[in-house]
Write an enzyme that holds these catalytic residues in place. Structure first.
Site, PDB file in Angstrom:
ATOM      1  N   HIS A 274       0.826  -1.205   0.000  1.00  0.00           N
ATOM      2  CA  HIS A 274       0.000   0.000   0.000  1.00  0.00           C
ATOM      3  C   HIS A 274       0.861   1.256   0.000  1.00  0.00           C
ATOM      4  O   HIS A 274       0.432   2.304  -0.496  1.00  0.00           O
ATOM      5  CB  HIS A 274      -0.917   0.021   1.230  1.00  0.00           C
ATOM      6  CG  HIS A 274      -1.974  -1.030   1.211  1.00  0.00           C
ATOM      7  ND1 HIS A 274      -1.753  -2.306   1.663  1.00  0.00           N
ATOM      8  CD2 HIS A 274      -3.267  -0.988   0.801  1.00  0.00           C
ATOM      9  CE1 HIS A 274      -2.861  -3.019   1.523  1.00  0.00           C
ATOM     10  NE2 HIS A 274      -3.797  -2.252   1.010  1.00  0.00           N
ATOM     11  N   ASP A 347      -4.820  -5.990  -7.841  1.00  0.00           N
ATOM     12  CA  ASP A 347      -5.023  -5.353  -6.548  1.00  0.00           C
ATOM     13  C   ASP A 347      -5.306  -3.882  -6.832  1.00  0.00           C
ATOM     14  O   ASP A 347      -5.174  -3.405  -7.973  1.00  0.00           O
ATOM     15  CB  ASP A 347      -3.788  -5.526  -5.659  1.00  0.00           C
ATOM     16  CG  ASP A 347      -4.115  -5.479  -4.171  1.00  0.00           C
ATOM     17  OD1 ASP A 347      -5.212  -4.991  -3.818  1.00  0.00           O
ATOM     18  OD2 ASP A 347      -3.278  -5.906  -3.362  1.00  0.00           O
TER      19      ASP A 347
END
Length: 612
Positions: A274, A347
């Site tokens: 992230h 993702d």
């Protein structure tokens, strides 16, 4: 033990497990519920045709051929949208949609871009209550069917359970993956794991959510992994594979597309994708032994979708491209080596791991060139949509390549019955979501996950009938959706409900308040190696002479980084269902039966667990 030594230990244990698992597999399955019969192993059948509806591919191809290029490209995207309602969001959410997408409502967003899907987030205010979620889903489906190609949406979320759950109470919340891996042995109980997924999928479907970004198929062999950890079933690749298979069959048996993630494996990384770009250092041989088996199991179980990882894996692709953008990984390994014929979803494209090497205009194009189908949550939807259109117009992508992905996505929607089934209703929610039978199943399953690691002075079980005075303290992490409060408060409440006199105290006051209590229970959370405030707290409490019980409420590695205490437990998460299970184990209301699904380097081996 230093991190690198811990990692080597876990790799060695996992490799040994991989070598010996074939002989152990039959023992693991012994006495467990037999798999529900299906024809997925029939080589004459496409495994993606079941369970659920069999797609009419000729009809779907005609549907694709009738779409404009913009409509086809729109089907590739799964975007976030702000608001609890498809057409009447709160003012702040309407403003956020306007700033990001140029429209005020989620319904307008669907119509404008002909989206293939919407992903729900709690922070986007999509998931307040089950009835609200069902109404949002119904409104979004109306918008999709009233505009453009009139194709139903695939509504999705990350409902892994445990520490990652976008939908909270009153929906049923189950233990997370590593807790399920602890069920009755290192390989877990596949029947109960499948049962949990089937119930969870039933509730998601009742709310109109037909794709869950679960199960996590990563094999966690790195105690310092900042992003996977307890989201993984464990460190034994064969055990993880068995549990991934069980969850795929459970979710899809309930009509919800399962999504195995994060391919080709995120279990031995030191960076959170992230916020950065992780690098996997496994050799190709290690990948085949440790990381591949769960994904192969998912493919063989007929998983509808596989999610890629934003990680660099030099042994699989030396280019330096993240796996999401790697044709050797997505097409060469996932499609060709593993034979996966379903939907490949990226993702989230707003994560730093996929944005470091290329701009936001190039990422969606490169993902499609790599072999991905669904483009999840781009940071700038308009830019991403225009970039794919421009790539087709320039000849970098062909329209036939776009159609391949659209057809796969439509086939998934058809398998989940989205072209035939009615939209979600309040009555359907009332029949399925958070009903007593489901809540009881969650408690029953959770009872077998709590792992008793140490009890050298036989302090446990506590005699609840005697009403012992207990002090609960420790670290209170941010509460996920499955909690009604911080773990110290919830644990104290649950112990009191069982007959103890338990109170919670902040760490700063715990040592002073400890005298006069039968025991002090310390909730720990990701204890680092070396000196730390949590280690200092435990040391101060031990100095009081009051027995100390460590309750590791996330990673089970905590006890190895603390002094030995009178008792040590691992719960793998701090949601209510797991705190309730821990209280029952502490008081002997249930006998502990969990077994470590990962080794704790320097302290406990894989499969360790005590009972009374």
């Amino acid at each position: 033990m230093p991190y690198e030594a811990s990692r080597r230990t876990l790799l060695a244990v996992a490799a040994l497990a991989a070598v010996t698992a074939a002989g152990a597999a039959s023992a693991v399955m012994g006495g467990r519920p037999a798999p529900v019969p299906d024809d997925s192993r029939n080589p004459g059948r496409d495994p993606l045709d079941r369970p659920g509806h069999r797609p009419d591919r000729a009809r779907l191809r005609r549907l694709v051929e009738g779409m404009s290029l913009a409509e086809k490209v729109g089907q590739l995207f799964v975007s976030r949208a702000y608001g609890h309602s498809a057409t009447d969001p709160d003012a702040a959410d309407a403003q956020k949609n306007l700033e990001l997408f140029g429209v005020r409502t989620a319904a307008e967003l669907v119509s404008r871009y002909h989206l293939g899907g919407i992903i729900y987030f709690a922070w986007a205010h999509n998931t307040r209550t089950p009835h609200q979620i069902a109404e949002l889903s119904a409104g979004l489906q109306r918008a999709a069917l009233d505009s453009g190609p009139r194709v139903p949406l695939l509504l999705s979320t990350d409902q892994e359970h445990g520490i990652i759950a976008r939908i909270g109470r009153p929906a049923t919340l189950f233990p997370g993956a590593m807790a399920l891996g602890a069920l009755h042995g290192a390989a877990g109980s596949t029947g109960e794991v499948r049962r949990a997924a089937r119930i969870a999928g039933t509730e998601l479907a009742a709310m109109g959510i037909r794709q869950d970004y679960a199960p996590v198929a990563d094999v966690n062999v790195n105690p310092a992994n900042p992003v996977i950890g307890v989201r993984s079933f464990g460190s034994d690749p064969r055990a993880v594979a068995a549990l991934v298979d069980a969850q795929v069959r459970g979710y899809q048996g309930a009509g919800v597309a399962a999504t195995a993630k994060h391919f080709p494996g995120h279990g031995d990384t030191e960076t959170d994708s992230h916020v950065g770009l992780p690098v996997m250092r496994h050799t190709r041989a290690v990948w085949e032994e440790l990381d591949e088996p769960p994904f192969r199991a998912a493919v063989e179980a007929g998983v509808d979708a596989v999610m890629t990882a934003h990680i660099v894996f030099p042994a699989l692709d030396p280019s330096g491209d993240p796996a999401t953008l790697s044709r050797p990984i997505v097409t060469g390994i996932l499609r060709e080596r593993l034979g996966f014929r379903g939907v490949v979803v990226t993702d989230a494209l707003d994560m730093a791991g996929v944005r470091q090497k290329y701009g936001d205009d190039r990422v969606p194009v490169l993902a499609l060139k790599a072999g991905c189908d669904q483009l999840l949550n781009p940071p700038d939807l308009g830019l991403a949509h225009r970039s794919v259109l421009a790539a087709v117009e320039a000849g970098e992508l062909t329209e036939e390549r776009i159609e391949e992905s659209v057809l796969r996505i439509l086939e998934l929607k058809a398998r989940r019955g989205l072209f035939e089934e009615a939209r979600p209703t309040a009555e359907g929610v009332d029949r399925s979501v958070g009903i007593p039978e489901h809540l009881a199943a969650a408690d029953e399953i959770a009872a077998g996950t709590t792992t008793l690691l140490a009890n050298p002075v036989k302090l446990l079980p506590l005699d609840a009938a005697a009403g012992p005075r207990l002090l609960v303290t420790g670290t209170d992490p941010a509460s996920p959706s499955g909690t009604t409060g911080p773990p110290t408060a919830v644990l104290a409440r649950e112990l009191t409900a069982l007959g103890c006199r338990a109170t919670a105290a902040p760490p700063a006051r715990a040592a002073a308040e400890a005298p006069g209590h039968a025991a002090v229970l310390v909730c720990t959370y990701n204890v680092p190696e070396g000196d730390s405030p949590q280690r200092k707290l435990v040391t101060e409490l031990l100095a009081t002479g009051v027995p100390v019980v460590v309750v590791a409420v996330r990673n089970p590695y905590d006890p190895a980084r603390l002094p030995q205490c009178a008792a040590e437990l691992a719960t793998y998460s701090w949601t209510d269902v797991e705190m309730r299970a821990a209280a029952r184990v502490l008081t002997g209301a249930v006998r502990p039966s969990g077994r470590l699904p990962v080794p704790v380097p320097g302290r406990y081996p894989l499969g360790h667990g005590l009972t009374y």
